[in-house]
Design an enzyme around this catalytic site. Structure first.
Site, PDB file in Angstrom:
ATOM      1  N   TYR A  56       0.825  -1.220   0.000  1.00 33.15           N
ATOM      2  CA  TYR A  56       0.000   0.000   0.000  1.00 33.15           C
ATOM      3  C   TYR A  56       0.854   1.263   0.000  1.00 33.15           C
ATOM      4  O   TYR A  56       0.427   2.280  -0.558  1.00 33.15           O
ATOM      5  CB  TYR A  56      -1.015  -0.045   1.155  1.00 33.15           C
ATOM      6  CG  TYR A  56      -2.065  -1.102   0.881  1.00 33.15           C
ATOM      7  CD1 TYR A  56      -3.036  -0.878  -0.087  1.00 33.15           C
ATOM      8  CD2 TYR A  56      -2.046  -2.333   1.525  1.00 33.15           C
ATOM      9  CE1 TYR A  56      -3.964  -1.862  -0.404  1.00 33.15           C
ATOM     10  CE2 TYR A  56      -2.979  -3.319   1.223  1.00 33.15           C
ATOM     11  CZ  TYR A  56      -3.934  -3.079   0.260  1.00 33.15           C
ATOM     12  OH  TYR A  56      -4.850  -4.040  -0.061  1.00 33.15           O
ATOM     13  N   HIS A 109     -14.371   1.333   0.302  1.00 30.32           N
ATOM     14  CA  HIS A 109     -13.283   0.368   0.547  1.00 30.32           C
ATOM     15  C   HIS A 109     -12.061   1.020   1.203  1.00 30.32           C
ATOM     16  O   HIS A 109     -10.981   0.432   1.188  1.00 30.32           O
ATOM     17  CB  HIS A 109     -12.872  -0.324  -0.757  1.00 30.32           C
ATOM     18  CG  HIS A 109     -13.878  -1.343  -1.229  1.00 30.32           C
ATOM     19  ND1 HIS A 109     -13.813  -1.940  -2.467  1.00 30.32           N
ATOM     20  CD2 HIS A 109     -14.956  -1.877  -0.603  1.00 30.32           C
ATOM     21  CE1 HIS A 109     -14.830  -2.797  -2.598  1.00 30.32           C
ATOM     22  NE2 HIS A 109     -15.535  -2.771  -1.485  1.00 30.32           N
ATOM     23  N   SER A 177     -15.984  -4.554 -12.159  1.00 32.56           N
ATOM     24  CA  SER A 177     -16.208  -5.901 -12.705  1.00 32.56           C
ATOM     25  C   SER A 177     -17.426  -6.583 -12.087  1.00 32.56           C
ATOM     26  O   SER A 177     -17.872  -7.602 -12.582  1.00 32.56           O
ATOM     27  CB  SER A 177     -14.973  -6.769 -12.468  1.00 32.56           C
ATOM     28  OG  SER A 177     -14.724  -6.873 -11.078  1.00 32.56           O
ATOM     29  N   ALA A 219     -14.241   4.609 -19.966  1.00 32.89           N
ATOM     30  CA  ALA A 219     -14.930   5.582 -19.106  1.00 32.89           C
ATOM     31  C   ALA A 219     -14.616   7.019 -19.519  1.00 32.89           C
ATOM     32  O   ALA A 219     -15.488   7.891 -19.439  1.00 32.89           O
ATOM     33  CB  ALA A 219     -14.534   5.344 -17.647  1.00 32.89           C
TER      34      ALA A 219
HETATM   35  P1  OAD Z   1     -11.751  -4.795 -11.255  1.00 34.63           P
HETATM   36  O1  OAD Z   1     -10.315  -4.773 -11.614  1.00 34.63           O
HETATM   37  O2  OAD Z   1     -12.315  -6.055 -10.723  1.00 34.63           O
HETATM   38  O3  OAD Z   1     -12.638  -4.396 -12.523  1.00 34.63           O
HETATM   39  C1  OAD Z   1     -12.370  -3.262 -13.286  1.00 34.63           C
HETATM   40  C2  OAD Z   1     -13.429  -3.141 -14.362  1.00 34.63           C
HETATM   41  O4  OAD Z   1     -13.169  -1.955 -15.094  1.00 34.63           O
HETATM   42  C3  OAD Z   1     -13.437  -4.306 -15.374  1.00 34.63           C
HETATM   43  O5  OAD Z   1     -14.780  -4.723 -15.607  1.00 34.63           O
HETATM   44  C4  OAD Z   1     -12.849  -3.670 -16.640  1.00 34.63           C
HETATM   45  O6  OAD Z   1     -13.427  -4.189 -17.823  1.00 34.63           O
HETATM   46  C5  OAD Z   1     -13.264  -2.222 -16.466  1.00 34.63           C
HETATM   47  N1  OAD Z   1     -12.375  -1.271 -17.146  1.00 34.63           N
HETATM   48  C6  OAD Z   1     -11.041  -1.350 -17.359  1.00 34.63           C
HETATM   49  N2  OAD Z   1     -10.590  -0.269 -17.992  1.00 34.63           N
HETATM   50  C7  OAD Z   1     -11.667   0.537 -18.173  1.00 34.63           C
HETATM   51  C8  OAD Z   1     -11.869   1.813 -18.783  1.00 34.63           C
HETATM   52  N3  OAD Z   1     -10.865   2.502 -19.320  1.00 34.63           N
HETATM   53  N4  OAD Z   1     -13.115   2.315 -18.792  1.00 34.63           N
HETATM   54  C9  OAD Z   1     -14.168   1.643 -18.250  1.00 34.63           C
HETATM   55  N5  OAD Z   1     -14.035   0.434 -17.676  1.00 34.63           N
HETATM   56  C10 OAD Z   1     -12.809  -0.104 -17.633  1.00 34.63           C
HETATM   57  O7  OAD Z   1     -11.979  -3.577 -10.243  1.00 34.63           O
HETATM   58  P2  OAD Z   1     -13.207  -3.303  -9.256  1.00 34.63           P
HETATM   59  O8  OAD Z   1     -14.480  -3.795  -9.845  1.00 34.63           O
HETATM   60  O9  OAD Z   1     -13.122  -1.893  -8.851  1.00 34.63           O
HETATM   61  O10 OAD Z   1     -11.226  -3.986  -3.233  1.00 34.63           O
HETATM   62  O11 OAD Z   1     -12.827  -4.232  -8.040  1.00 34.63           O
HETATM   63  C11 OAD Z   1     -13.641  -4.244  -6.896  1.00 34.63           C
HETATM   64  C12 OAD Z   1     -12.800  -4.406  -5.667  1.00 34.63           C
HETATM   65  O12 OAD Z   1     -11.978  -5.565  -5.836  1.00 34.63           O
HETATM   66  C13 OAD Z   1     -11.804  -3.291  -5.437  1.00 34.63           C
HETATM   67  O13 OAD Z   1     -12.351  -2.166  -4.789  1.00 34.63           O
HETATM   68  C14 OAD Z   1     -10.765  -3.954  -4.591  1.00 34.63           C
HETATM   69  C15 OAD Z   1     -10.706  -5.331  -5.201  1.00 34.63           C
HETATM   70  O14 OAD Z   1     -10.551  -6.339  -4.299  1.00 34.63           O
HETATM   71  C16 OAD Z   1     -10.318  -3.796  -2.254  1.00 34.63           C
HETATM   72  O15 OAD Z   1      -9.132  -3.693  -2.443  1.00 34.63           O
HETATM   73  C17 OAD Z   1     -10.898  -3.753  -0.885  1.00 34.63           C
END
Ligand code: OAD
Length: 242
Positions: A56, A109, A177, A219
């Protein structure tokens, strides 16, 4: 056409991807080089605090090298110019939404620029590296840890988020995701309460089927377009078609 009064927006790592912040899953993702169990669980912290703190620390230091992108800026503009209720809930631990100007923002988070005392529970702004056993400025116990919600821990502000979802007539999910609960379930809560639902993501999320409308793309392009629609239609009609 529906007339929206209250919007809840959920963002994930995808909203910061174009700023150069790694997402978690997929090629080049943060979890690729690390097992989640090694850096993002209470057990990992107990087993190897050096590794968890270093992980971190590196990510906190990286914030100085990245800037908000067009998506962050558009969401801040929406908050400033849209006359209705708006709450931005982010799963991200970076500070790009606030640097873009968002204020009605919850970090469910946790935050990289915050330290949490495991002894007294105080949360302190923290910009510097955070070595294990750093002393808490509040209670003096050497128990400061990264203020990150680890797997198995309760996300922040759930009551406020649930209350906002209950009021919302539009729920928008951006760049996540849909792999991690409870955030992945917000779309179902919002739908159940009768809200319209819109997903903006690079590709379909795990919960894509729950959304009334899904738009696929980066995005940095999709969010400014959608914000423009909302602001131009807010006095006339709906920001998404129902
Ligand atoms: P993920 O890495 O799981 O998902 C990211 C999403 O963003 C995916 O569906 C990609 O397709 C999409 N993506 C990537 N680039 C993009 C762009 N330029 N524009 C739009 N979409 C894009 O990340 P999160 O869903 O945020 O928790 O993950 C959820 C949680 O999992 C996080 O907060 C983290 C992790 O464990 C903690 O650390 C507590």
């Amino acid at each position: 056409m529906a007339d929206f009064h209250s919007i809840v927006i959920l963002t994930g790592a995808g909203v910061s991807a174009e700023s150069g912040v790694a997402t978690f899953r997929g090629p080049g993702g943060l979890w690729e080089g690390h097992r989640v169990e090694d850096v993002c669980t209470p057990q990992a912290l107990a087993r190897d605090a050096e590794l968890v703190h270093r992980f971190y620390d590196e990510r906190r230091a990286k914030l100085a090298q990245v800037e908000p992108n067009a998506a962050h800026l558009a969401l801040a503009r929406l908050e400033a110019q849209w006359p209705g209720e708006l709450l931005l809930v982010t799963q991200n631990v970076d500070d790009l939404h606030e640097r873009a100007g968002s204020q009605r923002l919850l970090h469910m988070h946790g935050e990289l620029k915050s330290a949490l005392c495991a002894a007294c529970g105080v949360r302190e702004r923290w910009d510097a590296p955070l070595p294990p056993e750093s002393e808490c400025p509040n209670c003096g116990t050497p128990a400061l840890r990264p203020d990150i919600v680890f797997f198995g821990e309760m996300p922040y502000q759930m009551e406020r988020i649930e209350a906002a979802l209950a009021q919302a007539d539009l729920f928008v999910s951006i760049g996540t995701s849909g792999a991690v609960y409870p955030a992945a379930g917000f779309v179902q809560t919002a739908r159940h309460r009768g809200a319209a639902t819109l997903e903006l993501n690079l590709d379909p999320s795990e919960g894509s089927i729950w959304f009334e409308e899904s738009r696929m793309g980066p995005a940095g392009t999709l969010v400014p377009e959608w914000v423009e629609e909302v602001l131009s239609q807010s006095t006339q009609s709906s920001p998404i078609s129902r």
